[in-house]
Scaffold this active site. Structure first.
Site, short mmCIF file in Angstrom:
data_model
loop_
_atom_site.label_atom_id
_atom_site.label_comp_id
_atom_site.label_asym_id
_atom_site.label_seq_id
_atom_site.Cartn_x
_atom_site.Cartn_y
_atom_site.Cartn_z
N THR A 13 0.86 -0.87 -0.13
CA THR A 13 0.18 -0.19 -0.13
C THR A 13 0.68 1.13 -0.24
O THR A 13 0.31 2.02 -0.18
CB THR A 13 -0.90 0.40 1.26
OG1 THR A 13 0.06 -0.16 2.87
CG2 THR A 13 -1.91 -1.08 0.96
N GLN A 15 4.02 3.73 -1.54
CA GLN A 15 4.49 4.49 -3.08
C GLN A 15 5.25 2.96 -3.53
O GLN A 15 5.05 2.85 -5.04
CB GLN A 15 5.75 5.84 -2.62
CG GLN A 15 6.09 6.03 -4.08
CD GLN A 15 7.26 7.09 -3.68
OE1 GLN A 15 6.65 8.08 -4.24
NE2 GLN A 15 8.63 6.57 -3.10
N ASP A 16 6.53 2.79 -3.27
CA ASP A 16 7.42 1.33 -3.65
C ASP A 16 6.40 0.80 -4.07
O ASP A 16 6.23 -0.44 -4.98
CB ASP A 16 8.90 1.04 -2.99
CG ASP A 16 9.25 2.39 -2.84
OD1 ASP A 16 9.13 3.62 -3.45
OD2 ASP A 16 10.84 2.46 -2.02
N LEU A 83 9.16 -4.32 1.80
CA LEU A 83 9.07 -3.03 1.41
C LEU A 83 8.80 -2.66 2.98
O LEU A 83 7.99 -1.52 3.35
CB LEU A 83 8.17 -2.69 -0.04
CG LEU A 83 8.94 -3.15 -0.78
CD1 LEU A 83 7.96 -3.00 -2.00
CD2 LEU A 83 10.50 -3.33 -1.13
N SER A 87 9.14 4.18 7.86
CA SER A 87 9.80 4.96 7.20
C SER A 87 10.37 6.61 7.34
O SER A 87 10.54 7.12 6.33
CB SER A 87 9.55 4.53 5.38
OG SER A 87 8.31 4.77 5.27
N TYR A 98 9.11 0.85 18.31
CA TYR A 98 8.39 0.55 16.98
C TYR A 98 8.52 0.52 15.77
O TYR A 98 8.71 -0.18 15.08
CB TYR A 98 6.80 1.30 16.92
CG TYR A 98 5.92 1.16 15.80
CD1 TYR A 98 5.14 0.12 15.44
CD2 TYR A 98 5.82 2.08 14.56
CE1 TYR A 98 4.49 -0.81 14.86
CE2 TYR A 98 5.52 1.17 13.97
CZ TYR A 98 4.60 0.46 13.65
OH TYR A 98 3.68 -0.27 12.07
N THR A 128 18.52 1.49 2.82
CA THR A 128 18.39 3.49 2.85
C THR A 128 19.42 4.24 2.65
O THR A 128 20.48 3.89 3.60
CB THR A 128 17.23 3.60 3.99
OG1 THR A 128 17.04 4.84 3.56
CG2 THR A 128 17.83 3.54 5.61
N GLU A 130 19.80 6.51 4.63
CA GLU A 130 20.09 6.86 5.75
C GLU A 130 20.63 5.97 6.70
O GLU A 130 20.97 6.70 8.04
CB GLU A 130 18.84 7.20 6.60
CG GLU A 130 17.51 8.10 5.80
CD GLU A 130 17.90 9.36 6.28
OE1 GLU A 130 18.84 9.59 7.24
OE2 GLU A 130 18.03 10.63 6.24
N TYR A 157 15.60 5.41 12.59
CA TYR A 157 14.68 5.16 11.57
C TYR A 157 16.04 3.90 10.55
O TYR A 157 16.79 3.25 10.42
CB TYR A 157 14.10 5.80 10.78
CG TYR A 157 14.61 5.23 8.99
CD1 TYR A 157 12.98 4.42 8.79
CD2 TYR A 157 14.96 5.58 7.52
CE1 TYR A 157 13.36 3.77 7.57
CE2 TYR A 157 14.87 5.67 6.37
CZ TYR A 157 14.08 4.39 6.64
OH TYR A 157 14.03 4.13 5.37
N LYS A 161 17.25 0.45 10.32
CA LYS A 161 17.14 -0.40 8.57
C LYS A 161 18.99 -0.92 8.77
O LYS A 161 19.03 -1.54 7.79
CB LYS A 161 17.42 0.70 7.65
CG LYS A 161 15.71 1.11 7.85
CD LYS A 161 15.35 0.01 6.41
CE LYS A 161 13.96 0.45 6.42
NZ LYS A 161 13.39 -0.68 5.43
N HIS A 187 14.00 8.31 -3.32
CA HIS A 187 12.75 8.44 -4.23
C HIS A 187 11.82 8.29 -3.96
O HIS A 187 10.83 7.98 -3.36
CB HIS A 187 13.36 6.69 -4.84
CG HIS A 187 13.03 5.96 -3.59
ND1 HIS A 187 13.88 6.02 -2.87
CD2 HIS A 187 11.88 4.61 -3.76
CE1 HIS A 187 13.52 4.70 -2.31
NE2 HIS A 187 12.16 3.78 -2.87
N ARG A 192 3.73 9.49 -3.43
CA ARG A 192 4.46 9.38 -2.46
C ARG A 192 4.32 10.87 -1.11
O ARG A 192 2.91 10.89 -0.91
CB ARG A 192 5.83 10.99 -2.37
CG ARG A 192 6.99 10.98 -0.90
CD ARG A 192 7.35 10.17 -1.00
NE ARG A 192 8.83 9.88 -0.22
CZ ARG A 192 9.65 9.17 0.54
NH1 ARG A 192 9.14 8.00 0.39
NH2 ARG A 192 10.26 8.69 0.06
#
Length: 344
Positions: A13, A15-16, A83, A87, A98, A128, A130, A157, A161, A187, A192
């Site tokens: 659900t 974007q990617d 995915l 994020s 979480y 990512t 990040e 985050y 990751k 991206h 988005r």
């Protein structure tokens, strides 16, 4: 005999996820995807494919190991694309526990299910940029990151990751699983989420033009990012799983722009030319022709630890995957603005 490849996808659900599901269906895959149960509709991005005969949606959450184990044991996919994530970098400071559950141990949950029920499958992990943290932490001093650059995540985050990144490598090296990380730099697209900085800029400035909002309120104007279009990046994800050997790849444009530049490009498509006045938290952006206030800075949008500059080197992906970003920032902004003009 059914020879169609089966893909298992989390985060459809988003974007990617929506772009990837389209791509896989176009390539003839049978796609099984998880989506979290919600009391409100969260399927806007996939409404146009929900009735596709080869798309099968399941209620699921990667924080629920029993559920994921059952689904993967039943589906027995050829390819797995993880995915699903919390994020949003800024939000991760507010919900770090979480974020760790979803982005770190959620990845481990899928790996364990894969190891138990479909060890010959191929696994893509959405990593990512990040992980890196900014130019000041890159030992080569240039701030251009490749697959060998040192990591220094500067948010919950990014740290979560990083666990995902290393557990993928660990299971690849320990158990021989085909598991790879796609280190994707920023991206964006018209799909988005509206709380992410690029979409916030385009939606809010369109709302200003339409008289629905007074001003765009933003954080760090001088943060620099490597922005591409998400639809191109999901092609790179798929290509990673078509290789004979699992490897980690950066997907990026190799170019970087400031947030203020993204704002200026957005304004240009709306018929404005931004004139900046003031400095720091007092800096404001005005329409040069009319003097109308369009942009102002609010410190509440600053992160506890800022990442000033991120730019990726996509050379390995170009050489080994035949992948490169073709949509530049001007076209990306134009697409997003045109979409928001129709829908805001």
């Amino acid at each position: 005999m059914n020879t169609k490849k089966i893909a298992f996808l989390t985060g459809i659900t988003g974007q990617d996820g929506s772009y990837l599901a389209e791509l896989l269906l176009d390539k003839g895959y049978v796609v099984h995807a998880t989506m979290r149960r919600a009391s409100t509709f969260n399927t806007e991005r996939i409404e146009h494919i929900m009735e596709h005969e080869r798309l099968h949606l399941h209620h699921g959450d990667i924080t629920d190991p029993t559920n994921i184990m059952r689904l993967i044991s039943e589906v027995k996919p050829d390819e797995i694309y993880n995915l699903a994530a919390q994020s949003h970098v800024a939000v991760s400071f507010e919900v770090p526990h979480y974020t760790a559950q979803v982005d770190a141990t959620g990845t481990l949950t899928i790996l364990e299910a894969m190891r138990a029920h479909c060890p010959n499958a191929k696994f893509y992990q959405a990593s990512t940029s990040e992980l890196y943290g900014g130019m000041e932490y890159n030992k080569n001093g240039y701030g251009v990151y490749n697959e060998r650059s040192a990591f220094h995540p500067r948010s919950p985050y990014g740290v979560a990751k990083l666990y995902g990144f290393w557990i993928i490598k660990n299971y690849r090296e320990s158990y021989g699983l085909f598991a790879c990380n796609g280190i994707l730099f920023n991206h964006e697209s018209e799909r988005r989420g509206k709380t992410f900085v690029t979409r916030k800029i385009t939606t809010n400035m369109v709302q200003v033009q339409k008289g629905k909002r007074n001003v765009l309120t933003i954080g760090n104007l001088d943060a620099e990012r490597d922005w591409g279009h998400a639809q191109e990046y999901v092609e790179g994800m798929w290509r990673m799983l078509q290789q004979d050997k699992a490897q980690d790849f950066i997907l990026a444009t190799g170019k970087t722009y400031k947030v203020r530049t993204f704002i200026e490009m957005t304004a240009k498509h709306l018929g404005w030319e931004i004139e900046w006045k003031g400095s720091g938290v007092e800096e404001k952006g005005y329409d040069k022709e009319t003097g109308k206030l369009l942009v102002e800075v609010d410190p509440k949008y600053f992160r506890p630890a800022e990442v000033d500059r991120l730019i990726g080197d996509p050379a390995k992906a170009k050489e080994m995957l035949g992948w490169e970003a073709k949509i530049g920032l001007e076209e990306l902004v134009e697409r997003m603005v045109n979409y928001d003009l129709k829908h805001e």
